[in-house]
Write a protein that holds these residues in place. Sequence first.
Motif, PDB file in Angstrom:
ATOM      1  N   MET A  54       0.887  -1.329  -0.873  1.00 55.32           N
ATOM      2  CA  MET A  54      -0.337   0.628   0.660  1.00 55.32           C
ATOM      3  C   MET A  54       0.601   1.246  -0.324  1.00 55.32           C
ATOM      4  O   MET A  54       1.115   2.335   1.312  1.00 55.32           O
ATOM      5  N   ASN A  55       1.281   1.825  -1.310  1.00 52.93           N
ATOM      6  CA  ASN A  55       1.934   2.988  -1.305  1.00 52.93           C
ATOM      7  C   ASN A  55       1.271   4.347  -1.569  1.00 52.93           C
ATOM      8  O   ASN A  55       1.941   5.293  -0.958  1.00 52.93           O
ATOM      9  N   GLU A  56       0.333   4.058  -2.357  1.00 54.14           N
ATOM     10  CA  GLU A  56      -0.330   5.456  -1.548  1.00 54.14           C
ATOM     11  C   GLU A  56      -1.014   6.266  -0.050  1.00 54.14           C
ATOM     12  O   GLU A  56      -0.928   4.930   0.560  1.00 54.14           O
ATOM     13  N   LYS A  57      -0.667   7.751  -0.269  1.00 53.13           N
ATOM     14  CA  LYS A  57      -1.221   8.074   1.358  1.00 53.13           C
ATOM     15  C   LYS A  57      -2.648   7.599   1.534  1.00 53.13           C
ATOM     16  O   LYS A  57      -3.164   8.364  -0.413  1.00 53.13           O
ATOM     17  N   MET A  58      -3.684   7.346   2.022  1.00 48.61           N
ATOM     18  CA  MET A  58      -4.501   7.762   2.391  1.00 48.61           C
ATOM     19  C   MET A  58      -4.832   8.655   3.518  1.00 48.61           C
ATOM     20  O   MET A  58      -4.447   9.016   4.196  1.00 48.61           O
ATOM     21  N   LYS A  59      -6.313   8.827   3.365  1.00 46.77           N
ATOM     22  CA  LYS A  59      -6.581  10.318   3.432  1.00 46.77           C
ATOM     23  C   LYS A  59      -8.358  10.217   3.995  1.00 46.77           C
ATOM     24  O   LYS A  59      -9.380   9.476   3.136  1.00 46.77           O
ATOM     25  N   ILE A  60      -8.946  10.872   4.613  1.00 42.83           N
ATOM     26  CA  ILE A  60     -10.393  11.013   5.574  1.00 42.83           C
ATOM     27  C   ILE A  60     -10.516  11.399   4.269  1.00 42.83           C
ATOM     28  O   ILE A  60      -9.757  13.083   3.148  1.00 42.83           O
ATOM     29  N   ALA A  61     -11.941  10.895   3.276  1.00 46.05           N
ATOM     30  CA  ALA A  61     -11.982  11.587   2.146  1.00 46.05           C
ATOM     31  C   ALA A  61     -13.478  11.934   2.474  1.00 46.05           C
ATOM     32  O   ALA A  61     -14.337  13.413   2.001  1.00 46.05           O
ATOM     33  N   LYS A  62     -14.265  12.298   3.433  1.00 46.20           N
ATOM     34  CA  LYS A  62     -15.615  12.279   3.680  1.00 46.20           C
ATOM     35  C   LYS A  62     -15.772  11.991   5.424  1.00 46.20           C
ATOM     36  O   LYS A  62     -15.678  11.071   5.792  1.00 46.20           O
ATOM     37  N   ILE A  63     -16.831  12.338   6.079  1.00 52.34           N
ATOM     38  CA  ILE A  63     -17.217  12.035   7.391  1.00 52.34           C
ATOM     39  C   ILE A  63     -18.225  12.156   7.631  1.00 52.34           C
ATOM     40  O   ILE A  63     -19.262  12.674   7.193  1.00 52.34           O
ATOM     41  N   ILE A  64     -18.782  11.268   7.833  1.00 54.84           N
ATOM     42  CA  ILE A  64     -19.670  10.937   7.647  1.00 54.84           C
ATOM     43  C   ILE A  64     -20.900  11.084   8.576  1.00 54.84           C
ATOM     44  O   ILE A  64     -22.211  12.074   9.664  1.00 54.84           O
ATOM     45  N   SER A  65     -20.229  10.556  10.252  1.00 58.27           N
ATOM     46  CA  SER A  65     -21.201  10.980  10.927  1.00 58.27           C
ATOM     47  C   SER A  65     -19.593  10.696  12.491  1.00 58.27           C
ATOM     48  O   SER A  65     -18.613  11.005  11.771  1.00 58.27           O
ATOM     49  N   THR A  66     -20.004  11.286  13.987  1.00 58.10           N
ATOM     50  CA  THR A  66     -18.420  11.455  15.002  1.00 58.10           C
ATOM     51  C   THR A  66     -17.980   9.875  15.000  1.00 58.10           C
ATOM     52  O   THR A  66     -17.361   9.630  15.770  1.00 58.10           O
ATOM     53  N   LYS A  67     -18.696   8.867  14.341  1.00 57.23           N
ATOM     54  CA  LYS A  67     -18.013   7.105  14.333  1.00 57.23           C
ATOM     55  C   LYS A  67     -18.019   7.137  13.004  1.00 57.23           C
ATOM     56  O   LYS A  67     -17.168   6.098  13.136  1.00 57.23           O
ATOM     57  N   GLN A  68     -18.291   7.764  11.491  1.00 58.67           N
ATOM     58  CA  GLN A  68     -17.704   7.207  10.859  1.00 58.67           C
ATOM     59  C   GLN A  68     -16.848   7.927  10.052  1.00 58.67           C
ATOM     60  O   GLN A  68     -17.034   9.457   9.347  1.00 58.67           O
ATOM     61  N   VAL A  69     -15.942   7.582   9.222  1.00 60.81           N
ATOM     62  CA  VAL A  69     -15.390   8.446   7.803  1.00 60.81           C
ATOM     63  C   VAL A  69     -15.549   6.979   6.320  1.00 60.81           C
ATOM     64  O   VAL A  69     -15.476   5.898   6.660  1.00 60.81           O
ATOM     65  N   VAL A  70     -15.003   8.225   5.441  1.00 61.56           N
ATOM     66  CA  VAL A  70     -14.323   7.393   4.242  1.00 61.56           C
ATOM     67  C   VAL A  70     -13.031   7.807   4.002  1.00 61.56           C
ATOM     68  O   VAL A  70     -13.058   8.621   3.866  1.00 61.56           O
ATOM     69  N   ILE A  71     -12.470   6.691   3.610  1.00 65.98           N
ATOM     70  CA  ILE A  71     -11.279   6.719   3.294  1.00 65.98           C
ATOM     71  C   ILE A  71     -10.809   6.724   1.818  1.00 65.98           C
ATOM     72  O   ILE A  71     -11.621   5.668   0.991  1.00 65.98           O
ATOM     73  N   ASN A  72     -10.081   7.752   0.627  1.00 69.39           N
ATOM     74  CA  ASN A  72     -10.174   7.523  -0.456  1.00 69.39           C
ATOM     75  C   ASN A  72      -8.527   6.098  -0.688  1.00 69.39           C
ATOM     76  O   ASN A  72      -8.276   6.713  -1.793  1.00 69.39           O
ATOM     77  N   ALA A  73      -8.922   5.021  -0.463  1.00 65.86           N
ATOM     78  CA  ALA A  73      -8.385   4.149  -0.393  1.00 65.86           C
ATOM     79  C   ALA A  73      -9.755   3.010  -0.139  1.00 65.86           C
ATOM     80  O   ALA A  73     -10.046   3.124   0.599  1.00 65.86           O
ATOM     81  N   GLY A  74      -9.775   1.859  -0.840  1.00 66.46           N
ATOM     82  CA  GLY A  74     -10.139   1.133  -0.948  1.00 66.46           C
ATOM     83  C   GLY A  74      -9.140  -0.305  -1.231  1.00 66.46           C
ATOM     84  O   GLY A  74      -8.117  -0.969  -0.868  1.00 66.46           O
ATOM     85  N   SER A  75     -10.651  -1.726  -1.275  1.00 62.84           N
ATOM     86  CA  SER A  75     -10.060  -3.326  -1.741  1.00 62.84           C
ATOM     87  C   SER A  75      -9.333  -3.075  -3.046  1.00 62.84           C
ATOM     88  O   SER A  75      -7.589  -3.541  -2.513  1.00 62.84           O
ATOM     89  N   ASN A  76      -8.902  -2.053  -3.737  1.00 58.04           N
ATOM     90  CA  ASN A  76      -7.697  -2.257  -5.146  1.00 58.04           C
ATOM     91  C   ASN A  76      -6.287  -1.973  -4.806  1.00 58.04           C
ATOM     92  O   ASN A  76      -5.299  -1.920  -4.422  1.00 58.04           O
ATOM     93  N   ALA A  77      -6.290  -0.991  -3.274  1.00 56.96           N
ATOM     94  CA  ALA A  77      -5.618  -0.704  -2.802  1.00 56.96           C
ATOM     95  C   ALA A  77      -5.595  -1.697  -1.145  1.00 56.96           C
ATOM     96  O   ALA A  77      -4.100  -1.283  -0.808  1.00 56.96           O
ATOM     97  N   GLY A  78      -5.625  -2.985  -1.252  1.00 62.45           N
ATOM     98  CA  GLY A  78      -5.030  -4.187  -0.113  1.00 62.45           C
ATOM     99  C   GLY A  78      -5.580  -3.875   0.869  1.00 62.45           C
ATOM    100  O   GLY A  78      -6.284  -4.790   2.354  1.00 62.45           O
ATOM    101  N   LEU A  79      -6.891  -2.753   1.354  1.00 59.72           N
ATOM    102  CA  LEU A  79      -7.539  -2.593   2.632  1.00 59.72           C
ATOM    103  C   LEU A  79      -8.747  -3.969   2.763  1.00 59.72           C
ATOM    104  O   LEU A  79      -9.397  -4.076   1.770  1.00 59.72           O
ATOM    105  N   LYS A  80      -9.465  -4.077   3.189  1.00 57.41           N
ATOM    106  CA  LYS A  80     -10.148  -5.398   3.468  1.00 57.41           C
ATOM    107  C   LYS A  80     -10.154  -4.659   5.420  1.00 57.41           C
ATOM    108  O   LYS A  80     -10.227  -4.361   5.933  1.00 57.41           O
ATOM    109  N   SER A  81     -12.084  -5.178   5.345  1.00 60.90           N
ATOM    110  CA  SER A  81     -12.192  -4.587   6.646  1.00 60.90           C
ATOM    111  C   SER A  81     -12.172  -6.049   7.661  1.00 60.90           C
ATOM    112  O   SER A  81     -11.647  -6.431   7.443  1.00 60.90           O
ATOM    113  N   GLY A  82     -11.976  -4.975   8.985  1.00 64.99           N
ATOM    114  CA  GLY A  82     -11.515  -5.544   9.666  1.00 64.99           C
ATOM    115  C   GLY A  82     -10.416  -4.682  10.229  1.00 64.99           C
ATOM    116  O   GLY A  82      -9.508  -4.821  11.476  1.00 64.99           O
ATOM    117  N   ASP A  83      -8.870  -4.307   8.459  1.00 61.54           N
ATOM    118  CA  ASP A  83      -8.022  -3.783   8.795  1.00 61.54           C
ATOM    119  C   ASP A  83      -7.437  -2.822  10.249  1.00 61.54           C
ATOM    120  O   ASP A  83      -9.121  -1.620  10.089  1.00 61.54           O
TER     121      ASP A  83
END
Length: 128
Positions: free
Chosen positions: A1-30
């Motif tokens: 995972m060489n790309e820099k991940m960042k917060i892309a969206k704040i959904i709530s005080t408990k959830q955010v969206v990251i600008n990297a996903g399964s194409n970057a190797g992220l998986k549920s539980g990471d």
Amino acid sequence: MNEKMKIAKIISTKQVVINAGSNAGLKSGDKLEIIDKFGTDPVIDPDTGENLGTLDLPKGQLTVTKTYPRMAIAESPRKSSLPSVYNGLPGFPTVQKDLNVDPEQITGGFPKPSGEQIKVGDIVIKRS
């Protein structure tokens, strides 16, 4: 995972969206960590005098809960509301800590330690 991940969206005080996903190797539980900034005070090796780098200043912890090819939803960790011996055991109630997000940047759109507020564009790293 060489790309820099960042917060892309704040959904709530408990959830955010990251600008990297399964194409970057992220998986549920990471496990992820939001970084306030990379430290500026160098750590010097006492034997060689070599600059070993700086320490990261963390803002918060996240766990990936859903991945898409190019983004992921992550949320603050859940902990037992009972003594720590019960953490993670099935059938025991859990509470989810709020992330210290900038409330003006909460946009919703999904079902519901530095002290700095988490903002869109903050750097996120994967913890081992």
